[in-house]
Write a protein that holds these residues in place. Sequence first.
Motif, PDB file in Angstrom:
ATOM      1  N   UNK A 201       0.807  -1.216   0.000  1.00 24.07           N
ATOM      2  CA  UNK A 201       0.000   0.000   0.000  1.00 24.07           C
ATOM      3  C   UNK A 201       0.844   1.271   0.000  1.00 24.07           C
ATOM      4  N   UNK A 202       2.143   1.127   0.270  1.00 23.94           N
ATOM      5  CA  UNK A 202       3.010   2.293   0.467  1.00 23.94           C
ATOM      6  C   UNK A 202       3.100   3.156  -0.784  1.00 23.94           C
ATOM      7  N   UNK A 203       3.326   2.548  -1.945  1.00 26.57           N
ATOM      8  CA  UNK A 203       3.528   3.325  -3.165  1.00 26.57           C
ATOM      9  C   UNK A 203       2.295   4.161  -3.492  1.00 26.57           C
ATOM     10  N   UNK A 204       1.123   3.570  -3.392  1.00 29.83           N
ATOM     11  CA  UNK A 204      -0.097   4.318  -3.706  1.00 29.83           C
ATOM     12  C   UNK A 204      -0.301   5.462  -2.725  1.00 29.83           C
ATOM     13  N   UNK A 205      -0.027   5.206  -1.440  1.00 27.69           N
ATOM     14  CA  UNK A 205      -0.215   6.238  -0.425  1.00 27.69           C
ATOM     15  C   UNK A 205       0.710   7.431  -0.673  1.00 27.69           C
ATOM     16  N   UNK A 206       1.966   7.151  -1.009  1.00 29.86           N
ATOM     17  CA  UNK A 206       2.891   8.238  -1.311  1.00 29.86           C
ATOM     18  C   UNK A 206       2.512   8.919  -2.622  1.00 29.86           C
ATOM     19  N   UNK A 207       2.043   8.162  -3.566  1.00 29.86           N
ATOM     20  CA  UNK A 207       1.692   8.707  -4.871  1.00 29.86           C
ATOM     21  C   UNK A 207       0.521   9.680  -4.777  1.00 29.86           C
ATOM     22  N   UNK A 208      -0.409   9.395  -3.867  1.00 31.94           N
ATOM     23  CA  UNK A 208      -1.586  10.257  -3.721  1.00 31.94           C
ATOM     24  C   UNK A 208      -1.395  11.336  -2.658  1.00 31.94           C
ATOM     25  N   UNK A 209      -0.327  11.218  -1.864  1.00 33.45           N
ATOM     26  CA  UNK A 209      -0.129  12.158  -0.767  1.00 33.45           C
ATOM     27  C   UNK A 209       0.048  13.589  -1.258  1.00 33.45           C
ATOM     28  N   UNK A 210       0.842  13.787  -2.298  1.00 35.11           N
ATOM     29  CA  UNK A 210       1.105  15.139  -2.790  1.00 35.11           C
ATOM     30  C   UNK A 210      -0.181  15.823  -3.237  1.00 35.11           C
ATOM     31  N   UNK A 211      -1.029  15.074  -3.944  1.00 35.89           N
ATOM     32  CA  UNK A 211      -2.290  15.654  -4.395  1.00 35.89           C
ATOM     33  C   UNK A 211      -3.198  15.985  -3.218  1.00 35.89           C
ATOM     34  N   UNK A 212      -3.201  15.126  -2.201  1.00 36.38           N
ATOM     35  CA  UNK A 212      -4.026  15.397  -1.019  1.00 36.38           C
ATOM     36  C   UNK A 212      -3.525  16.612  -0.257  1.00 36.38           C
ATOM     37  N   UNK A 213      -2.198  16.723  -0.138  1.00 34.66           N
ATOM     38  CA  UNK A 213      -1.604  17.885   0.541  1.00 34.66           C
ATOM     39  C   UNK A 213      -1.898  19.163  -0.250  1.00 34.66           C
ATOM     40  N   UNK A 214      -1.790  19.059  -1.559  1.00 30.43           N
ATOM     41  CA  UNK A 214      -2.078  20.220  -2.407  1.00 30.43           C
ATOM     42  C   UNK A 214      -3.518  20.694  -2.224  1.00 30.43           C
TER      43      UNK A 214
ATOM     44  N   UNK B 163       8.528  19.700  -2.532  1.00 25.88           N
ATOM     45  CA  UNK B 163       9.937  19.321  -2.630  1.00 25.88           C
ATOM     46  C   UNK B 163      10.383  18.496  -1.429  1.00 25.88           C
ATOM     47  N   UNK B 164       9.869  18.836  -0.257  1.00 21.99           N
ATOM     48  CA  UNK B 164      10.200  18.075   0.961  1.00 21.99           C
ATOM     49  C   UNK B 164       9.670  16.657   0.858  1.00 21.99           C
ATOM     50  N   UNK B 165       8.434  16.519   0.391  1.00 23.28           N
ATOM     51  CA  UNK B 165       7.818  15.197   0.260  1.00 23.28           C
ATOM     52  C   UNK B 165       8.543  14.345  -0.784  1.00 23.28           C
ATOM     53  N   UNK B 166       8.876  14.944  -1.906  1.00 26.19           N
ATOM     54  CA  UNK B 166       9.583  14.209  -2.957  1.00 26.19           C
ATOM     55  C   UNK B 166      10.956  13.766  -2.480  1.00 26.19           C
ATOM     56  N   UNK B 167      11.646  14.651  -1.769  1.00 25.95           N
ATOM     57  CA  UNK B 167      12.964  14.312  -1.245  1.00 25.95           C
ATOM     58  C   UNK B 167      12.875  13.166  -0.244  1.00 25.95           C
TER      59      UNK B 167
ATOM     60  N   UNK C 144      10.497  10.836  -0.098  1.00 23.81           N
ATOM     61  CA  UNK C 144      10.150   9.601  -0.804  1.00 23.81           C
ATOM     62  C   UNK C 144      11.359   9.034  -1.533  1.00 23.81           C
ATOM     63  N   UNK C 145      12.176   9.912  -2.116  1.00 25.75           N
ATOM     64  CA  UNK C 145      13.378   9.479  -2.821  1.00 25.75           C
ATOM     65  C   UNK C 145      14.334   8.748  -1.892  1.00 25.75           C
ATOM     66  N   UNK C 146      14.391   9.175  -0.643  1.00 25.52           N
ATOM     67  CA  UNK C 146      15.308   8.573   0.319  1.00 25.52           C
ATOM     68  C   UNK C 146      14.826   7.201   0.801  1.00 25.52           C
ATOM     69  N   UNK C 147      13.515   7.040   0.979  1.00 31.12           N
ATOM     70  CA  UNK C 147      13.019   5.805   1.595  1.00 31.12           C
ATOM     71  C   UNK C 147      12.490   4.782   0.595  1.00 31.12           C
ATOM     72  N   UNK C 148      12.244   5.191  -0.645  1.00 31.26           N
ATOM     73  CA  UNK C 148      11.648   4.261  -1.610  1.00 31.26           C
ATOM     74  C   UNK C 148      12.664   3.212  -2.050  1.00 31.26           C
ATOM     75  N   UNK C 149      12.167   2.029  -2.344  1.00 23.14           N
ATOM     76  CA  UNK C 149      13.007   0.937  -2.834  1.00 23.14           C
ATOM     77  C   UNK C 149      12.330   0.288  -4.035  1.00 23.14           C
TER      78      UNK C 149
END
Length: 226
Positions: free
Chosen positions: A6-19, A42-46, A48-53
């Motif tokens: 579920x992690x990828x979808x949650x992060x993928x939709x997080x930016x739109x929800x925050x916006x 930019x904070x969220x993308x950074x 996600x870049x650090x923790x995504x695998x």
Amino acid sequence: MATLHLVYEMWNSMIENVKEVIYHHERKTEVEYSSFFEVVKLILIDRWTKISTLLHCLTHSLNPRYYSHEWLSEDSHRVAPHLDKELTQERKKCFIRYFDDADVRRQVNIEFANFSDGREYFADVDSLRDRGQMDAKSWWIVHGVHAPTLQKIALKLLGQPCSSSCCERNWSTYSFIHSLKRNKMTPKRTEDLVFVHSNLRLLSRNSSHYKEDETKLWDIARDDFG
């Protein structure tokens, strides 16, 4: 709790929800520019870049729900994982690392093609209908027998938690038992004591004291622990 898929979808939709929240607060339309949102984005993308695998992308790709009509129809911008460029690139990297043999990898790719596009044995009515109705792991148990290699991977990944907190708690218990003052215990004895200690805490959840205690800070994972 098994939530890696579920992690990828949650992060993928997080930016739109925050916006949406920020724009609503600032009373801006969707096409307007918000300097505050750009900083948060930019904070969220950074992060996600650090923790995504690669496994986040692969596990997302193996969740049948994300190919179902129900999920895709919820948002016109959604696409199935096999049509997503980023997911496809990361999934291919994962397969290359996981399967050294080119022939085996080709077979896995064929299995994935049949699964993602609803071909061959995945084309029956129950298989397609259950994509949006069953939990991911149960779906693979019921319908994944004709893709044995992919099924084996899916069952492993879909049963994974997205956090190492349970391991961290276990290590904390270990350090509590094997301390500077008690440092001559054998590894086997220490392991047995950690096992007993952890299970006693689990059993204590059935006691009346546990149910009366509102904080429950002494429990392994409070009521979220299954």
